[in-house]
Design an enzyme around this catalytic site. Structure first.
Site, PDB file in Angstrom:
ATOM      1  N   SER A 197      14.427   1.133   6.776  1.00  0.00           N
ATOM      2  CA  SER A 197      15.586   0.758   6.676  1.00  0.00           C
ATOM      3  C   SER A 197      15.613   0.417   5.300  1.00  0.00           C
ATOM      4  O   SER A 197      14.867  -0.040   4.416  1.00  0.00           O
ATOM      5  CB  SER A 197      16.247  -0.306   7.454  1.00  0.00           C
ATOM      6  OG  SER A 197      17.536  -0.844   6.782  1.00  0.00           O
TER       7      SER A 197
ATOM      8  N   TYR B  21      15.831  -9.321   9.730  1.00  0.00           N
ATOM      9  CA  TYR B  21      15.962  -7.751  10.150  1.00  0.00           C
ATOM     10  C   TYR B  21      15.356  -7.106   8.910  1.00  0.00           C
ATOM     11  O   TYR B  21      14.447  -5.983   9.031  1.00  0.00           O
ATOM     12  CB  TYR B  21      17.439  -7.430  10.502  1.00  0.00           C
ATOM     13  CG  TYR B  21      17.447  -5.857  10.314  1.00  0.00           C
ATOM     14  CD1 TYR B  21      17.012  -5.235  11.593  1.00  0.00           C
ATOM     15  CD2 TYR B  21      18.135  -5.408   9.166  1.00  0.00           C
ATOM     16  CE1 TYR B  21      17.335  -3.862  11.454  1.00  0.00           C
ATOM     17  CE2 TYR B  21      18.241  -3.852   9.381  1.00  0.00           C
ATOM     18  CZ  TYR B  21      17.824  -3.191  10.533  1.00  0.00           C
ATOM     19  OH  TYR B  21      18.016  -1.769  10.426  1.00  0.00           O
TER      20      TYR B  21
HETATM   21  P1  NAP Z   1      22.436   2.045  17.387  1.00  0.00           P
HETATM   22  O1  NAP Z   1      23.427   3.013  17.635  1.00  0.00           O
HETATM   23  O2  NAP Z   1      22.890   0.512  17.901  1.00  0.00           O
HETATM   24  O3  NAP Z   1      21.333   2.431  18.714  1.00  0.00           O
HETATM   25  C1  NAP Z   1      20.202   1.657  19.058  1.00  0.00           C
HETATM   26  C2  NAP Z   1      19.564   2.164  20.094  1.00  0.00           C
HETATM   27  O4  NAP Z   1      18.423   1.256  20.420  1.00  0.00           O
HETATM   28  C3  NAP Z   1      20.165   2.228  21.306  1.00  0.00           C
HETATM   29  O5  NAP Z   1      19.773   3.586  21.907  1.00  0.00           O
HETATM   30  C4  NAP Z   1      19.884   1.121  22.271  1.00  0.00           C
HETATM   31  O6  NAP Z   1      19.793   1.401  23.519  1.00  0.00           O
HETATM   32  C5  NAP Z   1      18.255   1.107  21.824  1.00  0.00           C
HETATM   33  N1  NAP Z   1      17.848  -0.340  21.901  1.00  0.00           N
HETATM   34  C6  NAP Z   1      18.359  -1.591  21.739  1.00  0.00           C
HETATM   35  N2  NAP Z   1      17.502  -2.432  22.013  1.00  0.00           N
HETATM   36  C7  NAP Z   1      16.534  -1.914  22.688  1.00  0.00           C
HETATM   37  C8  NAP Z   1      15.234  -2.589  23.399  1.00  0.00           C
HETATM   38  N3  NAP Z   1      15.094  -3.779  23.528  1.00  0.00           N
HETATM   39  N4  NAP Z   1      14.510  -1.601  24.084  1.00  0.00           N
HETATM   40  C9  NAP Z   1      14.749  -0.346  23.975  1.00  0.00           C
HETATM   41  N5  NAP Z   1      15.743   0.373  23.286  1.00  0.00           N
HETATM   42  C10 NAP Z   1      16.590  -0.662  22.434  1.00  0.00           C
HETATM   43  O7  NAP Z   1      21.676   2.090  16.317  1.00  0.00           O
HETATM   44  P2  NAP Z   1      21.276   2.881  15.220  1.00  0.00           P
HETATM   45  O8  NAP Z   1      22.116   2.758  14.173  1.00  0.00           O
HETATM   46  O9  NAP Z   1      21.267   4.617  15.615  1.00  0.00           O
HETATM   47  O10 NAP Z   1      20.052   2.571  14.651  1.00  0.00           O
HETATM   48  C11 NAP Z   1      18.843   3.186  14.951  1.00  0.00           C
HETATM   49  C12 NAP Z   1      17.588   2.697  14.162  1.00  0.00           C
HETATM   50  O11 NAP Z   1      17.886   2.940  12.834  1.00  0.00           O
HETATM   51  C13 NAP Z   1      17.327   1.210  14.330  1.00  0.00           C
HETATM   52  O12 NAP Z   1      15.981   0.865  14.240  1.00  0.00           O
HETATM   53  C14 NAP Z   1      18.202   0.502  13.173  1.00  0.00           C
HETATM   54  O13 NAP Z   1      17.615  -0.573  12.659  1.00  0.00           O
HETATM   55  C15 NAP Z   1      17.757   1.558  11.975  1.00  0.00           C
HETATM   56  N6  NAP Z   1      18.684   1.645  11.083  1.00  0.00           N
HETATM   57  C16 NAP Z   1      19.989   1.747  11.256  1.00  0.00           C
HETATM   58  C17 NAP Z   1      20.759   2.053  10.086  1.00  0.00           C
HETATM   59  C18 NAP Z   1      22.421   2.313  10.402  1.00  0.00           C
HETATM   60  O14 NAP Z   1      22.959   2.071   9.060  1.00  0.00           O
HETATM   61  N7  NAP Z   1      22.670   2.740  11.221  1.00  0.00           N
HETATM   62  C19 NAP Z   1      20.465   1.768   8.855  1.00  0.00           C
HETATM   63  C20 NAP Z   1      19.006   1.536   8.602  1.00  0.00           C
HETATM   64  C21 NAP Z   1      18.299   1.453   9.738  1.00  0.00           C
HETATM   65  P3  NAP Z   1      20.341   0.524  24.711  1.00  0.00           P
HETATM   66  O15 NAP Z   1      21.485  -0.430  24.159  1.00  0.00           O
HETATM   67  O16 NAP Z   1      20.632   1.062  25.968  1.00  0.00           O
HETATM   68  O17 NAP Z   1      19.061  -0.470  24.984  1.00  0.00           O
END
Ligand code: NAP
Length: 261
Positions: free
Chosen positions: A153, A167
């Site tokens: 991130s 985080y």
């Molecule tokens: P998101 O839309 O909230 O999706 C998160 C995913 O992780 C969902 O499929 C959720 O499914 C799953 N998840 C959550 N807790 C879990 C657990 N305990 N075991 C298994 N699966 C779990 O998030 P996103 O924005 O796509 O983020 C994906 C990754 O990118 C993350 O690592 C996040 O930190 C990183 N990231 C995101 C951003 C951003 O701006 N969006 C920026 C930098 C990094 P369920 O809820 O069904 O379990």
């Protein structure tokens, strides 16, 4: 238009946390390359059958595996189930992660510390640990490198926004632990790279008002949030031995210019 990575056809690709957002867009992109893809989340998304059917229709194979990766048992169960279904692992994408919540330093208690680090650190460490024998076997059998790609991130570089210190630190930890894995597992034919998103329009930002979103957009040279689909090609590149067989230990920042290391 779809990017083309022919060597990803039939690869066995596990994408953790892929019921929505970046993980789902990435899993769907691998399916379009003809890969065999594992979706994961704590529970099946509402339209899981439609999602899987769409991935099949686009040329891939796909299955959903429920597992909570905050526990080591959950990580082991996921790897066992994926291997039972597809016979091994060629590419592991450690994408599951999230803020859990926002707490300033004075409000951080043991339960919050555990929740954030279990989700963002333990999950990646243990899933990779249990996948390791299968990744080794993949490299040995195919003569091509196997690949671990973790999602870092921008917060891992900058420290994170309000209430996101743990985080941000857990993502910096990921950026760092990959370096050790490169040093000690490259000889086994495994590459370790990181895709580090900036601000991507997913449920992750559901807590933000329109005003905050506008302010963040204005701070990004591209002038907008990224889309989940715009993250996916970076994972295809790192997974493809043909494209990145000599690339390991790298962080690819996909952030519209929001942060330049
Ligand atoms: P998101 O839309 O909230 O999706 C998160 C995913 O992780 C969902 O499929 C959720 O499914 C799953 N998840 C959550 N807790 C879990 C657990 N305990 N075991 C298994 N699966 C779990 O998030 P996103 O924005 O796509 O983020 C994906 C990754 O990118 C993350 O690592 C996040 O930190 C990183 N990231 C995101 C951003 C951003 O701006 N969006 C920026 C930098 C990094 P369920 O809820 O069904 O379990």
């Amino acid at each position: 238009m779809t990017a083309s990575f022919p060597d990803l056809k039939d690869k066995r690709v596990l994408v953790t946390g892929s019921t929505m957002g970046i993980g789902l867009a990435t899993a769907q992109a691998f399916a379009r390359q003809g890969a065999r893809v594992g979706l994961n989340g704590r529970k099946a998304p509402q339209h899981v059958d439609d999602i899987l059917a769409g991935m099949h229709a686009n040329g891939g194979q796909a299955a959903f595996f429920a597992a909570d990766l905050s526990s080591s048992d959950g990580c082991a169960q996921l790897i066992d189930a994926f291997v039972a279904r597809f016979g091994g692992i060629d590419v592991l994408i450690n994408n599951a992660g999230g803020l859990v919540g926002r707490k300033p330093l004075e409000a951080i208690d043991d339960a919050f510390f555990d929740a954030v680090t279990d989700l963002n650190m333990r999950s990646v460490l243990m899933t990779t640990r249990f996948a390791l024998p299968h990744l080794r076997e993949s490299a040995k059998r195919s003569g091509q490198t196997a690949s671990v790609i973790s999602v870092g991130s921008i917060a891992g570089h900058t420290g994170g926004g309000p209430g996101a210190s743990l985080y941000g630190a857990s993502k910096a930890w990921l950026h760092n632990i990959h370096k050790n894995w490169v040093d000690f597992h490259t000889a086994e034919g495994i590459r370790f790279n990181i895709v580090s998103p900036g601000t991507v329009d997913t449920a992750f930002h559901a807590d933000k008002t329109e005003e905050v979103r506008q302010r963040i957009s204005a701070s990004i040279p591209m002038g907008r949030f990224g889309k989940a689909e715009e993250m996916a090609p970076a994972f295809l590149f790192f997974a493809s031995h043909v494209c990145s067989g000599y690339v390991t230990g790298q962080i690819l920042d996909v952030n519209g210019g929001q942060y330049m290391p």
